[in-house]
Design an enzyme around this catalytic site. Structure first.
Site, PDB file in Angstrom:
ATOM      1  N   LYS A  23       0.853  -1.062   0.106  1.00  0.00           N
ATOM      2  CA  LYS A  23       0.073   0.125   0.162  1.00  0.00           C
ATOM      3  C   LYS A  23       0.869   1.232   0.051  1.00  0.00           C
ATOM      4  CE  LYS A  23      -3.894  -2.149   2.215  1.00  0.00           C
ATOM      5  NZ  LYS A  23      -4.812  -2.181   3.550  1.00  0.00           N
ATOM      6  N   TYR A  87     -12.680  -2.653  -2.989  1.00  0.00           N
ATOM      7  CA  TYR A  87     -13.182  -2.676  -1.416  1.00  0.00           C
ATOM      8  C   TYR A  87     -14.822  -2.792  -1.453  1.00  0.00           C
ATOM      9  CZ  TYR A  87      -8.560  -2.064   0.646  1.00  0.00           C
ATOM     10  OH  TYR A  87      -7.241  -2.326   0.915  1.00  0.00           O
ATOM     11  N   THR A 129      -5.738  -7.511  10.571  1.00  0.00           N
ATOM     12  CA  THR A 129      -6.088  -6.108  10.059  1.00  0.00           C
ATOM     13  C   THR A 129      -5.728  -5.136  10.782  1.00  0.00           C
ATOM     14  OG1 THR A 129      -7.956  -7.206   8.957  1.00  0.00           O
ATOM     15  CG2 THR A 129      -8.124  -4.823   8.801  1.00  0.00           C
ATOM     16  N   ASN A 150      -1.863   0.006   7.290  1.00  0.00           N
ATOM     17  CA  ASN A 150      -1.422  -1.404   7.512  1.00  0.00           C
ATOM     18  C   ASN A 150      -0.530  -2.125   6.554  1.00  0.00           C
ATOM     19  OD1 ASN A 150      -3.431  -2.066   6.032  1.00  0.00           O
ATOM     20  ND2 ASN A 150      -4.651  -3.030   7.489  1.00  0.00           N
ATOM     21  N   HIS A 153      -2.031  -5.292   1.608  1.00  0.00           N
ATOM     22  CA  HIS A 153      -3.464  -6.183   1.103  1.00  0.00           C
ATOM     23  C   HIS A 153      -3.045  -7.548   0.770  1.00  0.00           C
ATOM     24  CE1 HIS A 153      -7.164  -7.241  -0.146  1.00  0.00           C
ATOM     25  NE2 HIS A 153      -6.749  -7.658  -1.270  1.00  0.00           N
ATOM     26  N   GLU A 164     -10.028 -10.472  -7.386  1.00  0.00           N
ATOM     27  CA  GLU A 164      -9.265  -9.270  -7.159  1.00  0.00           C
ATOM     28  C   GLU A 164      -7.915  -9.178  -8.308  1.00  0.00           C
ATOM     29  OE1 GLU A 164      -9.737  -8.811  -2.366  1.00  0.00           O
ATOM     30  OE2 GLU A 164      -7.940  -9.747  -3.093  1.00  0.00           O
TER      31      GLU A 164
HETATM   32  P1  ADP Z   1      -7.823  -6.998   5.537  1.00  0.00           P
HETATM   33  O1  ADP Z   1      -7.207  -5.829   4.727  1.00  0.00           O
HETATM   34  O2  ADP Z   1      -7.086  -7.339   6.672  1.00  0.00           O
HETATM   35  O3  ADP Z   1      -8.423  -7.960   4.329  1.00  0.00           O
HETATM   36  P2  ADP Z   1     -10.693  -5.587   5.454  1.00  0.00           P
HETATM   37  O4  ADP Z   1     -10.917  -6.046   4.187  1.00  0.00           O
HETATM   38  O5  ADP Z   1     -11.721  -5.728   6.598  1.00  0.00           O
HETATM   39  O6  ADP Z   1      -9.191  -6.412   6.083  1.00  0.00           O
HETATM   40  O7  ADP Z   1     -10.276  -3.895   5.285  1.00  0.00           O
HETATM   41  C1  ADP Z   1      -9.731  -3.619   4.243  1.00  0.00           C
HETATM   42  C2  ADP Z   1      -8.822  -2.308   4.684  1.00  0.00           C
HETATM   43  O8  ADP Z   1      -9.572  -1.261   5.215  1.00  0.00           O
HETATM   44  C3  ADP Z   1      -7.874  -2.796   5.890  1.00  0.00           C
HETATM   45  O9  ADP Z   1      -6.550  -3.269   5.424  1.00  0.00           O
HETATM   46  C4  ADP Z   1      -7.352  -1.142   6.485  1.00  0.00           C
HETATM   47  O10 ADP Z   1      -6.669  -0.737   5.524  1.00  0.00           O
HETATM   48  C5  ADP Z   1      -8.806  -0.630   6.145  1.00  0.00           C
HETATM   49  N1  ADP Z   1      -9.845  -0.402   7.652  1.00  0.00           N
HETATM   50  C6  ADP Z   1     -10.385  -1.775   7.997  1.00  0.00           C
HETATM   51  N2  ADP Z   1     -10.847  -1.362   9.179  1.00  0.00           N
HETATM   52  C7  ADP Z   1     -10.467  -0.236   9.231  1.00  0.00           C
HETATM   53  C8  ADP Z   1     -10.959   0.827  10.645  1.00  0.00           C
HETATM   54  N3  ADP Z   1     -11.525   0.473  11.380  1.00  0.00           N
HETATM   55  N4  ADP Z   1     -10.409   1.983  10.268  1.00  0.00           N
HETATM   56  C9  ADP Z   1      -9.547   2.396   9.178  1.00  0.00           C
HETATM   57  N5  ADP Z   1      -9.376   1.649   8.353  1.00  0.00           N
HETATM   58  C10 ADP Z   1      -9.773   0.391   8.155  1.00  0.00           C
END
Ligand code: ADP
Length: 187
Positions: A23, A87, A129, A150, A153, A164
């Site tokens: 990212k 997303y 996450t 974070n 992805h 994807e």
């Molecule tokens: P992952 O990336 O672990 O598969 P998700 O699909 O639930 O998790 O979420 C996608 C992305 O959205 C996360 O990697 C993070 O960048 C962002 N995200 C998720 N939850 C939050 C939150 N509570 N606040 C801000 N950003 C979030």
């Protein structure tokens, strides 16, 4: 000249693929090599990779990538909605606008990795996450501090990965190649 026997294709279980995005925060922090290195050292095979800037959506103006556009409006339409599709499951979340702003804030690296159980293994390598919950040793546990920044992805299932990869890559951007070490990585 004798007939050349082509290499037999790797069995399907070794050809599972997953999408990984490094990212924008990680690109800015020069962490691309660290992330790639972890997948390489694990033994997975890189089959596609590109650095790209997802155009930013500006209210009423469509996506604006900042580059002079020679084929407007087609190129912007091509990119339009890439993150919305990627997303889709998060569009109703309160943090979604901030997530879009983050993902368009700078270039990111999209990659496809291949190998045995690559989807499950990659999710384990990436970690929770929420960076604060991510175990030490995982990418997020080692390299990030906050859920909104974070670092990576990774697709969460084989079905999601197929979808994807189709969002981020054209079919001919994936390179099929046989790696010489598979007898050592898989036995
Ligand atoms: P992952 O990336 O672990 O598969 P998700 O699909 O639930 O998790 O979420 C996608 C992305 O959205 C996360 O990697 C993070 O960048 C962002 N995200 C998720 N939850 C939050 C939150 N509570 N606040 C801000 N950003 C979030």
């Amino acid at each position: 000249m004798g007939e050349v026997t082509p290499c037999p294709p790797a069995p399907p279980e070794l050809r599972e693929q997953t999408l990984v995005l490094v990212k924008p925060d990680a690109v800015q922090r020069r962490l691309v090599g660290d992330v790639i290195g972890r997948f390489e050292r694990r033994g997975f095979k890189l089959v596609a990779m590109k650095l790209l800037q997802v155009p930013e959506l500006q209210e009423g103006r469509g996506y604006v990538c900042g580059y002079p556009c020679i084929i407007a409006p087609r190129c912007h339409q091509a990119d339009r909605g890439l993150l919305d599709r990627h997303y889709q499951h998060l569009q109703q979340k309160p943090f979604y606008p901030a997530l879009l702003a983050y993902m368009t804030s700078g270039p990111l690296v999209a990659m496809v990795w291949e190998g045995y159980n690559v989807v499950r293994s990659t999710r384990a390598m990436v970690g929770d996450t929420d960076s604060a919950q991510a175990a030490a040793g995982t990418i997020r546990g080692d390299l990030s501090m906050h859920v909104s920044r974070n670092v990576v992805h990774a697709s969460d299932s084989v079905e999601t990965a197929l979808r994807e990869i189709g969002f981020w890559f054209q079919r001919d951007e994936l390179v099929a190649w046989e790696s010489g070490d598979s007898q050592y990585t898989y036995g």
